[in-house]
Design a protein around this motif. Structure first.
Motif, PDB file in Angstrom:
ATOM      1  N   ASN A 116       0.834  -1.202   0.000  1.00 18.29           N
ATOM      2  CA  ASN A 116       0.000   0.000   0.000  1.00 18.29           C
ATOM      3  C   ASN A 116       0.867   1.250   0.000  1.00 18.29           C
ATOM      4  O   ASN A 116       1.826   1.346   0.772  1.00 18.29           O
ATOM      5  CB  ASN A 116      -0.894   0.030   1.237  1.00 18.29           C
ATOM      6  CG  ASN A 116      -1.877  -1.125   1.278  1.00 18.29           C
ATOM      7  OD1 ASN A 116      -2.299  -1.630   0.244  1.00 18.29           O
ATOM      8  ND2 ASN A 116      -2.236  -1.553   2.477  1.00 18.29           N
ATOM      9  N   GLY A 140      -3.203   0.258  -2.237  1.00 12.38           N
ATOM     10  CA  GLY A 140      -3.255  -1.102  -2.761  1.00 12.38           C
ATOM     11  C   GLY A 140      -2.109  -1.340  -3.721  1.00 12.38           C
ATOM     12  O   GLY A 140      -1.567  -0.407  -4.317  1.00 12.38           O
ATOM     13  N   LYS A 158     -13.785  -5.329  -6.937  1.00 11.12           N
ATOM     14  CA  LYS A 158     -12.941  -5.978  -5.920  1.00 11.12           C
ATOM     15  C   LYS A 158     -12.443  -7.296  -6.488  1.00 11.12           C
ATOM     16  O   LYS A 158     -13.177  -8.280  -6.490  1.00 11.12           O
ATOM     17  CB  LYS A 158     -13.732  -6.189  -4.629  1.00 11.12           C
ATOM     18  CG  LYS A 158     -12.851  -6.532  -3.422  1.00 11.12           C
ATOM     19  CD  LYS A 158     -13.669  -6.529  -2.137  1.00 11.12           C
ATOM     20  CE  LYS A 158     -12.799  -6.837  -0.917  1.00 11.12           C
ATOM     21  NZ  LYS A 158     -11.837  -5.767  -0.612  1.00 11.12           N
ATOM     22  N   SER A 170      -9.939  -9.110  -5.331  1.00  8.83           N
ATOM     23  CA  SER A 170      -9.460 -10.039  -4.307  1.00  8.83           C
ATOM     24  C   SER A 170      -9.929  -9.565  -2.944  1.00  8.83           C
ATOM     25  O   SER A 170      -9.905  -8.367  -2.647  1.00  8.83           O
ATOM     26  CB  SER A 170      -7.925 -10.116  -4.329  1.00  8.83           C
ATOM     27  OG  SER A 170      -7.437 -10.838  -3.209  1.00  8.83           O
ATOM     28  N   ASP A 211      -8.336  -9.960  -0.359  1.00  6.53           N
ATOM     29  CA  ASP A 211      -7.131  -9.622   0.400  1.00  6.53           C
ATOM     30  C   ASP A 211      -6.750  -8.151   0.277  1.00  6.53           C
ATOM     31  O   ASP A 211      -5.874  -7.683   1.018  1.00  6.53           O
ATOM     32  CB  ASP A 211      -5.951 -10.475  -0.075  1.00  6.53           C
ATOM     33  CG  ASP A 211      -6.156 -11.960   0.190  1.00  6.53           C
ATOM     34  OD1 ASP A 211      -6.830 -12.287   1.185  1.00  6.53           O
ATOM     35  OD2 ASP A 211      -5.662 -12.783  -0.615  1.00  6.53           O
ATOM     36  N   TYR A 212      -7.368  -7.436  -0.661  1.00  7.02           N
ATOM     37  CA  TYR A 212      -6.970  -6.059  -0.915  1.00  7.02           C
ATOM     38  C   TYR A 212      -8.182  -5.128  -0.908  1.00  7.02           C
ATOM     39  O   TYR A 212      -9.325  -5.574  -1.056  1.00  7.02           O
ATOM     40  CB  TYR A 212      -6.238  -5.957  -2.257  1.00  7.02           C
ATOM     41  CG  TYR A 212      -5.009  -6.815  -2.344  1.00  7.02           C
ATOM     42  CD1 TYR A 212      -3.879  -6.510  -1.586  1.00  7.02           C
ATOM     43  CD2 TYR A 212      -4.970  -7.939  -3.157  1.00  7.02           C
ATOM     44  CE1 TYR A 212      -2.745  -7.307  -1.643  1.00  7.02           C
ATOM     45  CE2 TYR A 212      -3.841  -8.741  -3.225  1.00  7.02           C
ATOM     46  CZ  TYR A 212      -2.732  -8.420  -2.462  1.00  7.02           C
ATOM     47  OH  TYR A 212      -1.615  -9.211  -2.516  1.00  7.02           O
TER      48      TYR A 212
END
Length: 295
Positions: A167, A204, A247, A249, A251-252
């Motif tokens: 990030n 991100g 979106k 993933s 995870d992010y």
């Protein structure tokens, strides 16, 4: 008003043999094809036909269920379309090849019942009849990966390698490290008439955010559609891919697209959302406008 004959004469003098056409399907995907200059001569001032299956299938070319406008029950006839000569761009990666947006039209030449561009023009016609001029500016966040269309499939869309790790929103370091790519992309967008007024890294890995300059609503919508497809092509030609998925993933962080909206008076150009005498300077018109969006 742009005259077809003038354009054709110009193309002939440049030795141009073909043009590219694009239109927006009902999912907002840009589709189209090349046509020869001879074919363009025959349709530039009138209409032509395109299989209307593109108004009845999804992004994977699968037919929607329970559709009425087109399908096996209609045998997928051609739908009439018209080239908007005012949308000409010259494709920088294709030796200055002309590109145009087209829109489907009804049998009588009027607005089409489900063509997205026709539907927008209908709404803008209503706004015009009420004395309003809408102005829009689109803003998109998108992930960039050091992958190809083939490699992401081979990986089953997992373990993708982002353009930059971790990030770092609004990073000056990353814009300097990747300055050639950032500047080349902004020049590319400017050359194709959807100039970016702001471009930066978002939070991100490999996330960029681009703000397209404001314009009248129809031109702004055209630029938004072109930006997404042209951005994908820009990065793919350089061995990368860009995705505008909300979106990709869990995870992010997610990524968004949003539209800035203004409403001007056609009579004097004033901002009808503004009223200095009301709380937060929000006019009654703005209250009704926001209420309509929320509904």
């Amino acid at each position: 008003m742009i005259e077809a004959d003038n354009l054709i004469s110009q193309y002939e003098s440049e030795g141009i043999n073909r043009v590219k056409l694009g239109f927006t399907d009902i999912d907002g995907v840009l589709r189209g094809k090349y046509i020869s200059l001879d074919k363009f001569k025959s349709i530039a001032a009138g209409t032509a036909g395109f299989c209307d299956c593109v108004l009845g299938w999804d992004m994977d070319d699968q037919l929607y269920d329970n559709v009425k406008y087109t399908g096996w029950h209609t045998a997928f006839p051609d739908a009439a379309f018209r080239v908007d000569l005012a949308t000409e761009r010259r494709l920088q990666d294709e030796n200055n090849l002309p590109f145009f947006l087209v829109e489907f039209v009804a049998d009588d030449g009027g607005l089409h019942p489900i063509c997205p561009r026709s539907r927008l023009k209908h709404i803008l016609g209503v706004a015009e009849s009420m004395g309003y001029l809408p102005r829009l500016a689109f803003e998109y966040e998108f992930f960039i990966f050091n992958e190809t269309a083939q490699s992401v499939r081979e990986k089953n869309y997992t373990d993708l390698v982002p353009l930059s790790p971790g990030n770092f929103g609004y990073s000056v370091l990353r814009t300097m490290t990747l300055s050639d790519l950032f500047n080349e992309f902004m020049d590319y967008c400017l050359a194709h008439d959807f100039p970016i007024e702001g471009l930066h890294c978002e939070t991100g890995p490999g996330v960029w955010e681009a703000a397209i300059a404001v314009d009248d609503a129809l031109a702004a919508a055209d630029k938004a559609v072109l930006f997404k497809t042209f951005a994908k092509a820009f990065f793919q030609k350089r061995g990368m891919i860009a995705t505008f998925m909300a979106k990709w993933s869990m995870d992010y962080p997610g990524q968004s697209g949003h539209v800035h909206q203004s409403l001007l008076s056609r009579e004097d150009g004033r901002n009808v959302f503004f009223d200095a005498n009301e709380p937060h300077s929000m006019s009654a018109t703005m209250h009704h406008y926001v209420g309509g969006l929320r509904r």
